[in-house]
Design an enzyme around this catalytic site. Structure first.
Site, mmCIF file in Angstrom:
data_model
loop_
_atom_site.group_PDB
_atom_site.id
_atom_site.type_symbol
_atom_site.label_atom_id
_atom_site.label_comp_id
_atom_site.label_asym_id
_atom_site.label_seq_id
_atom_site.Cartn_x
_atom_site.Cartn_y
_atom_site.Cartn_z
ATOM 1 N N ARG A 43 0.795 -1.233 0.000
ATOM 2 C CA ARG A 43 0.000 0.000 0.000
ATOM 3 C C ARG A 43 0.824 1.278 0.000
ATOM 4 O O ARG A 43 0.424 2.271 -0.596
ATOM 5 C CB ARG A 43 -0.938 0.000 1.213
ATOM 6 C CG ARG A 43 -2.258 -0.656 0.883
ATOM 7 C CD ARG A 43 -3.220 -0.493 1.999
ATOM 8 N NE ARG A 43 -2.629 -0.990 3.243
ATOM 9 C CZ ARG A 43 -3.311 -1.315 4.328
ATOM 10 N NH1 ARG A 43 -4.603 -1.173 4.345
ATOM 11 N NH2 ARG A 43 -2.727 -1.761 5.399
ATOM 12 N N LYS A 151 3.040 -19.233 5.771
ATOM 13 C CA LYS A 151 2.330 -19.727 6.927
ATOM 14 C C LYS A 151 1.867 -18.550 7.780
ATOM 15 O O LYS A 151 2.442 -17.475 7.620
ATOM 16 C CB LYS A 151 3.202 -20.690 7.723
ATOM 17 C CG LYS A 151 4.410 -20.025 8.400
ATOM 18 C CD LYS A 151 4.975 -20.886 9.478
ATOM 19 C CE LYS A 151 4.130 -20.807 10.717
ATOM 20 N NZ LYS A 151 4.823 -20.246 11.887
ATOM 21 N N GLU A 219 13.727 -23.006 21.482
ATOM 22 C CA GLU A 219 14.175 -21.661 21.104
ATOM 23 C C GLU A 219 14.539 -20.883 22.360
ATOM 24 O O GLU A 219 13.840 -20.978 23.373
ATOM 25 C CB GLU A 219 13.054 -20.926 20.377
ATOM 26 C CG GLU A 219 12.660 -21.567 19.065
ATOM 27 C CD GLU A 219 11.693 -20.672 18.319
ATOM 28 O OE1 GLU A 219 12.147 -19.906 17.468
ATOM 29 O OE2 GLU A 219 10.485 -20.727 18.617
ATOM 30 N N HIS A 243 6.014 -27.163 11.457
ATOM 31 C CA HIS A 243 7.414 -27.592 11.483
ATOM 32 C C HIS A 243 7.614 -28.962 12.153
ATOM 33 O O HIS A 243 8.290 -29.833 11.613
ATOM 34 C CB HIS A 243 8.280 -26.562 12.200
ATOM 35 C CG HIS A 243 8.070 -25.152 11.718
ATOM 36 N ND1 HIS A 243 7.821 -24.858 10.393
ATOM 37 C CD2 HIS A 243 8.055 -23.958 12.356
ATOM 38 C CE1 HIS A 243 7.682 -23.542 10.261
ATOM 39 N NE2 HIS A 243 7.809 -22.978 11.435
#
Ligand code: BG6
Length: 496
Positions: A43, A151, A219, A243
């Site tokens: 945009r 995703k 993580e 995943h």
């Protein structure tokens, strides 16, 4: 053939951090098709030059030492910008005109990449369809049209089905590329090579030799700036549906008759079909959920949030190969270290001949596939301790990609973009695959919400998730491999 790649969401994070750097690195290595034009659609009003200048700055930051002004200028000559709104038909008409002008009537494969926030996937697909940009037939100069969808593909089975329906109104499945960037990782692709290009592993890759499989995606990072999205998604939607289930299918699937997209994806689908969705009662015993302390104070997170930032899930693949071999999957944010690894835990030897014969003394063999960041494979086995009569110690054989291959492993997006451009769907999720995966995850999400069981444990950041996760494994007679893999080069010293 010439190629046009239209990126919707051109000013977004994904384009800036991943797509353009990946495309630039491919161009710099001469891997891109010669006549590739990249058109950014978003945009913000901007000229071609302004977009190129902004990308030059961000790409230099993200590719570091690989950035070379000459190579960039050559690459940037193929970048164009088209300001537009996904909901405005007129903007698609002008995009179509711009593409026709750039392509000058030459046969051109067009790729539409939806790198927008997910709310725009459906309207963008509908606008592409309504403007005629999706159509392949009847246009002699339009050999193919492909669509790439980022995703998350839906937020549950119903929304994924709806999105698939919208996609299929305008695109045939052979034109659709659903991204799961884990499949673009070299180490994930190597799982199949390891299993199927070597004859010695496959005979033991089954219930006769394997006790269980662990798949961990830990993580260190917390939710950061993504609290708003994450609080509605949670770890099951964010990491498991895509995943972790992809890692499971690649580990568990049968060898395809051929190495092509449909044959490979058919085998992966069979694995998902063999996983029976859990009942509410099973969810209470076969899953663990946790939330890191401090999560509720993160930006855009509800102060009483029940969202899980950690989960462990036991899945059973009910087929001849895996019957009775549990797959334990876990993933979390704010954990002790960053590691994605798959552990194939083999059975105990039938007799313990050495030591005092207790299980603790002689752990069974295990094969650890390190997906990241210490990319490699490690086999754990027993060795006689020298100078002692029958003492054994667990030792390892290590393979590391960086010891054998000079080049750093490419980013997953490099491989995936090349595959989209060349029309290879092997590393992309098919519609049935995505829906089956949601069919496995949905009942867990629903049972957690409906019953509050199992309880949502809190865990300290920097741990391997809640203590309850270790207890749960112990109750199943197993133990997580809580190992931060800093594989050292084997220069005669010990590896850890
Ligand atoms: C994304 C998730 O798909 O994968 C993130 O949305 C997660 O929450 C990321 O951090 C992990 O990817 P990688 O490649 O760093 O393991």
């Amino acid at each position: 053939m010439s190629h046009s790649l239209v990126i919707f969401g051109a000013s977004g994070d994904l384009t800036t951090r991943k797509l353009i750097p990946a495309l630039y690195k491919l161009a710099e290595r001469g891997r891109l098709p010669g006549t590739l034009r990249m058109i950014g659609f978003s945009r913000t009003p901007m000229s071609h030059e302004a977009w190129r200048a902004a990308l030059a700055e961000s790409t230099a930051k993200f590719v570091g030492g690989r950035f070379q002004r000459d190579a960039w200028n050559q690459f940037a000559a193929g970048l164009y910008y088209h300001p537009g709104d996904i909901g405005h038909a007129a903007d698609f008409a002008s995009l179509s005109k711009q593409l026709d002008e750039l392509e000058q009537g030459k046969p051109t494969a067009r790729v539409y990449y939806l790198a927008t926030v997910p709310q725009f996937f459906e309207p963008a697909i509908e606008s592409l369809g309504a403007s005629g940009l999706a159509a392949e037939e009847g246009r002699p100069n339009s050999p193919c049209r492909r669509i790439v969808i980022e995703k998350p593909f839906g937020t549950d089975l119903a929304s994924a089905r709806r999105l698939n329906d919208v996609v299929h109104q305008f695109f045939a499945e052979r034109q659709v590329y659903r991204i799961d960037h884990y499949l673009g990782k070299e180490t994930v692709q190597n799982i199949l090579v390891f299993r199927l290009a070597n004859a010695i592993f496959e005979p033991i890759w089954n219930r006769n030799y394997v006790d269980h499989v662990q798949i961990t995606a830990a993580e260190e990072v917390k939710v950061g700036r993504r609290g708003g999205y994450y609080d509605t998604a949670g770890v099951l939607r964010d990491m498991f549906q895509n995943h972790l289930l992809q890692l499971l299918t690649v580990t568990a699937m049968e060898a395809p008759a051929k190495f092509n997209a449909d044959a490979v994806r058919n085998e992966k689908v069979k694995v998902l079909e063999a996983i029976r969705p859990m009942t509410t009662v099973e969810v209470a015993t076969n899953t663990v959920r946790g939330q890191y302390l401090g999560y509720r104070r993160e930006k855009d997170v509800a102060p009483d949030s029940q969202t899980a930032t950690f989960a462990a899930v036991r899945l059973d693949v009910n087929n001849w190969r895996w019957q009775g071999v549990p797959f334990f999957l876990r993933s979390g944010k704010a954990m002790g270290c960053r590691t994605t690894q798959i552990v194939i835990q083999f059975r105990d030897p039938p007799l313990r001949l050495f030591g005092d014969g207790t299980a603790g003394q002689q752990k069974a063999n295990r094969l650890v596939i390190h997906i990241q960041p210490a990319e490699g494979i490690q086999l754990h086995f027993h060795t006689k301790v020298p100078n002692r009569e029958v003492d054994t110690r667990e030792t390892t054989l290590d393979f590391r990609f960086d010891s054998f291959f000079a080049d750093a492993l490419p980013d997953a997006y490099e491989r995936l973009l090349l595959d989209v451009l060349s029309g290879d769907q092997s590393l992309f999720a098919r519609s049935d695959e995505v829906e089956l995966a949601w069919g496995i995850i949905d009942p867990i999400v629903a049972a957690w919400q409906a019953t509050g069981r199992p309880p949502l444990w809190q865990y300290e950041p920097g741990m391997w998730g809640p203590i309850g996760s270790s207890d749960w494994m112990q109750a199943a007679g197993r133990q997580w491999l809580d190992d931060c893999p800093v594989l050292k080069h084997v220069d005669g010293g010990e590896t850890e």
